[in-house]
Design a protein around this motif. Structure first.
Motif, mmCIF file in Angstrom:
data_model
loop_
_atom_site.group_PDB
_atom_site.id
_atom_site.type_symbol
_atom_site.label_atom_id
_atom_site.label_comp_id
_atom_site.label_asym_id
_atom_site.label_seq_id
_atom_site.Cartn_x
_atom_site.Cartn_y
_atom_site.Cartn_z
ATOM 1 N N SER A 127 -5.532 -12.445 -11.802
ATOM 2 C CA SER A 127 -4.172 -12.383 -11.263
ATOM 3 C C SER A 127 -3.235 -11.545 -12.133
ATOM 4 O O SER A 127 -2.277 -10.964 -11.643
ATOM 5 N N VAL B 297 -6.221 -4.101 -3.320
ATOM 6 C CA VAL B 297 -5.380 -5.027 -4.061
ATOM 7 C C VAL B 297 -4.031 -4.363 -4.293
ATOM 8 O O VAL B 297 -3.975 -3.223 -4.763
ATOM 9 N N ILE C 109 -0.256 -8.989 -6.102
ATOM 10 C CA ILE C 109 0.703 -9.413 -5.087
ATOM 11 C C ILE C 109 -0.010 -9.739 -3.777
ATOM 12 O O ILE C 109 0.323 -10.695 -3.102
ATOM 13 N N TRP C 110 -1.001 -8.921 -3.422
ATOM 14 C CA TRP C 110 -1.753 -9.147 -2.188
ATOM 15 C C TRP C 110 -3.174 -8.620 -2.321
ATOM 16 O O TRP C 110 -3.450 -7.766 -3.149
ATOM 17 N N ILE C 111 -4.061 -9.164 -1.494
ATOM 18 C CA ILE C 111 -5.453 -8.703 -1.419
ATOM 19 C C ILE C 111 -5.816 -8.601 0.054
ATOM 20 O O ILE C 111 -5.596 -9.549 0.814
ATOM 21 N N LYS C 112 -6.354 -7.448 0.456
ATOM 22 C CA LYS C 112 -6.834 -7.229 1.824
ATOM 23 C C LYS C 112 -8.162 -6.491 1.734
ATOM 24 O O LYS C 112 -8.197 -5.324 1.342
#
Length: 94
Positions: free
Chosen positions: A49, A74, A67-70
């Motif tokens: 993180s 990242v 902040i985000w993972i798709k």
């Protein structure tokens, strides 16, 4: 869809490294702004993180937070922008 970013992103395709606790993961810097970046990683489950991101070409190091993972992408925000090693935004100064 509305873009909520404070600073525009600059497209990139540059090798980089995620490092923490003596370990490193190679990734690709896809785009970057003064506040953060998008990275492509082999396996997001291995991305901590909080970590340091270093660009291969310029060797610029930045502290990052996820902040985000798709899928294999990242999104990170930079901690204390412009303090560690300078800017990784091509052609700009933070």
């Amino acid at each position: 869809m509305e873009d909520r970013r404070k600073h525009p992103r600059v497209e990139s395709d540059e090798p980089a490294y995620i490092s923490t606790s003596g370990l490193s993961i190679r990734c690709r810097l896809l785009n970057v702004s003064a506040d953060g970046a998008a990275l492509e990683v082999p396996d997001p489950s291995f991305v901590p993180s909080d970590f340091q991101l270093m660009t291969e070409r310029d060797r610029v190091v930045r502290r990052c937070r996820v902040i985000w993972i798709k899928k294999n992408r990242v999104g990170v925000s930079f901690d204390q922008p412009g303090v560690e090693g300078g800017s990784i935004v091509p052609g700009s100064k933070l």
